[in-house]
Design an enzyme around this catalytic site. Structure first.
Site, PDB file in Angstrom:
ATOM      1  CG  ASN A  10      -1.835   1.149   1.332  1.00  0.00           C
ATOM      2  OD1 ASN A  10      -1.418   2.281   1.091  1.00  0.00           O
ATOM      3  ND2 ASN A  10      -3.076   0.913   1.688  1.00  0.00           N
ATOM      4  CG  HIS A  13       0.803   6.443   4.742  1.00  0.00           C
ATOM      5  ND1 HIS A  13      -0.109   7.458   4.942  1.00  0.00           N
ATOM      6  CD2 HIS A  13       0.244   5.321   5.253  1.00  0.00           C
ATOM      7  CE1 HIS A  13      -1.170   6.970   5.577  1.00  0.00           C
ATOM      8  NE2 HIS A  13      -0.980   5.679   5.764  1.00  0.00           N
ATOM      9  CG  HIS A  46      -8.178   4.145   1.173  1.00  0.00           C
ATOM     10  ND1 HIS A  46      -8.354   3.975   2.521  1.00  0.00           N
ATOM     11  CD2 HIS A  46      -9.393   4.538   0.689  1.00  0.00           C
ATOM     12  CE1 HIS A  46      -9.605   4.263   2.842  1.00  0.00           C
ATOM     13  NE2 HIS A  46     -10.251   4.606   1.750  1.00  0.00           N
ATOM     14  NE  ARG A  48      -9.276   8.426   4.517  1.00  0.00           N
ATOM     15  CZ  ARG A  48      -9.537   7.536   5.483  1.00  0.00           C
ATOM     16  NH1 ARG A  48      -8.788   6.470   5.617  1.00  0.00           N
ATOM     17  NH2 ARG A  48     -10.521   7.726   6.314  1.00  0.00           N
ATOM     18  NE  ARG A  52      -7.456  11.430   5.575  1.00  0.00           N
ATOM     19  CZ  ARG A  52      -7.962  10.827   6.664  1.00  0.00           C
ATOM     20  NH1 ARG A  52      -7.213  10.035   7.386  1.00  0.00           N
ATOM     21  NH2 ARG A  52      -9.202  11.029   7.025  1.00  0.00           N
ATOM     22  CD  GLU A  73      -6.944  -0.284   1.056  1.00  0.00           C
ATOM     23  OE1 GLU A  73      -6.209  -1.220   1.361  1.00  0.00           O
ATOM     24  OE2 GLU A  73      -6.974   0.811   1.675  1.00  0.00           O
ATOM     25  CB  THR A 104      -9.499   1.737   7.292  1.00  0.00           C
ATOM     26  OG1 THR A 104      -9.052   2.454   6.146  1.00  0.00           O
ATOM     27  CG2 THR A 104     -10.870   1.167   7.031  1.00  0.00           C
ATOM     28  CD  GLU A 154      -7.192  -6.232   3.040  1.00  0.00           C
ATOM     29  OE1 GLU A 154      -7.311  -6.124   1.809  1.00  0.00           O
ATOM     30  OE2 GLU A 154      -6.429  -5.526   3.723  1.00  0.00           O
ATOM     31  CG  HIS A 193      -5.392  -1.633   9.509  1.00  0.00           C
ATOM     32  ND1 HIS A 193      -4.980  -1.031  10.673  1.00  0.00           N
ATOM     33  CD2 HIS A 193      -5.882  -0.628   8.737  1.00  0.00           C
ATOM     34  CE1 HIS A 193      -5.229   0.262  10.617  1.00  0.00           C
ATOM     35  NE2 HIS A 193      -5.761   0.533   9.452  1.00  0.00           N
TER      36      HIS A 193
HETATM   37  N1  PXP Z   1      -5.983  -3.134   4.123  1.00  0.00           N
HETATM   38  C1  PXP Z   1      -6.935  -2.186   4.142  1.00  0.00           C
HETATM   39  C2  PXP Z   1      -8.289  -2.523   3.622  1.00  0.00           C
HETATM   40  C3  PXP Z   1      -6.651  -0.870   4.578  1.00  0.00           C
HETATM   41  O1  PXP Z   1      -7.620   0.072   4.588  1.00  0.00           O
HETATM   42  C4  PXP Z   1      -5.338  -0.576   5.002  1.00  0.00           C
HETATM   43  C5  PXP Z   1      -5.002   0.813   5.435  1.00  0.00           C
HETATM   44  O2  PXP Z   1      -5.211   1.709   4.386  1.00  0.00           O
HETATM   45  C6  PXP Z   1      -4.371  -1.591   4.942  1.00  0.00           C
HETATM   46  C7  PXP Z   1      -4.738  -2.871   4.527  1.00  0.00           C
HETATM   47  C8  PXP Z   1      -2.954  -1.362   5.296  1.00  0.00           C
HETATM   48  O3  PXP Z   1      -2.818  -1.004   6.645  1.00  0.00           O
HETATM   49  P1  PXP Z   1      -1.440  -0.444   7.139  1.00  0.00           P
HETATM   50  O4  PXP Z   1      -1.196   0.849   6.425  1.00  0.00           O
HETATM   51  O5  PXP Z   1      -1.635  -0.279   8.615  1.00  0.00           O
HETATM   52  O6  PXP Z   1      -0.381  -1.460   6.801  1.00  0.00           O
END
Ligand code: PXP
Length: 251
Positions: A10, A13, A46, A48, A52, A73, A104, A154, A193
């Site tokens: 992901n 960030h 994602h 959003r 952001r 996402e 999330t 998920e 997550h």
């Molecule tokens: N899976 C989903 C559905 C999420 O919303 C997120 C956070 O955006 C993640 C995985 C990844 O989480 P993390 O950034 O804490 O690794």
């Protein structure tokens, strides 16, 4: 039977840091290409509602500029549905979204929101997009996801990642039970997550989980170790945990 455990990186960030100053650096598309070279099997982003981090332009550039499958996402809104149908990413993971949250925070109430989710799942699936629902490791939510016709769930690993000691063991047990139930009712099972080098192994060892989506830790840790070696280390921790759980056979 041992199944390959996919890593979805992901890259939200990377965009968070870029947006702190505006402009184009650091570029999430560049991070996605690097992630591919380092062993990622997919890229997750994602979009959003408040934009952001990832922007509409990022989604367009990711679709055009990477070879790996994109997992978008998104909240269950008409706006996001339109965007998904326009771009047709490989997969869409429907997540709950609240404006004030930092990330999330919980799973989707697949059971309570079935009237909203059903047409969305149908339209995304009708466009050839693999739909997943981000839910708590809870039998009721899994059964609801199945009833909605989503092929993938998920599991939210946030409660596991936040817990310590006996509480963490309990959360891990919930994840194991949910992943087994997903397999039993014919759902493909992903998880994510809050996963990090320190807590990924027990989740990676769950044999019916086929994909982990990891973002915040990888991008944060990359500040110290570089994105390439951080992703490679995560990949190897996942592979090791999987292979040890399968009796030490090599991948
Ligand atoms: N899976 C989903 C559905 C999420 O919303 C997120 C956070 O955006 C993640 C995985 C990844 O989480 P993390 O950034 O804490 O690794």
């Amino acid at each position: 039977m041992k199944r390959h455990l996919r890593l979805g990186v992901n890259i939200d960030h990377v965009a968070t840091i870029r947006n702190a100053r505006g402009g184009r650096h650091p570029d999430p598309v560049r991070a996605a290409r690097l992630a591919a070279q380092a062993g990622a099997d997919g890229i997750t982003a994602h979009l959003r509602e408040d934009r952001r981090h990832i922007t509409d332009d990022d989604i367009a550039r990711l679709m055009a500029g990477i070879d790996l499958p994109l997992n978008l996402e998104m909240a269950a809104t008409e706006e996001m549905l339109d965007i998904a149908l326009r771009h047709r990413p490989h997969a869409c993971c429907i997540v709950p979204e609240r404006r004030q949250e930092r990330t999330t925070e919980g799973g989707l109430d697949a059971a309570g929101l079935s009237d909203t989710l059903r047409p969305m799942v149908d339209r995304l699936a009708g466009a050839g997009i693999r739909v997943s629902l981000f839910i708590a490791p809870d039998t009721r939510q899994l059964d609801a996801a199945k009833a909605l016709g989503a092929p993938v769930v998920e599991l939210h690993t946030g409660s596991y990642a936040d817990a310590d000691g006996v509480e963490r063991d309990h959360e891990l047990e919930r994840l194991r039970a949910a992943a087994a139930h997903a397999e039993a009712i014919g759902l493909e099972c992903h998880a994510g997550h809050g996963l990090s080098f320190d807590n990924v192994a027990p989740v990676a060892a769950i044999p019916t989980v086929v994909e982990l989506n990891i973002g915040h830790f990888l991008i944060g840790e990359a500040i110290f170790g570089g994105l390439d070696s951080t992703i490679r280390r995560m990949r190897s921790l996942m592979d090791l945990a999987r292979s040890e759980a399968a009796g030490g056979m090599s991948a």
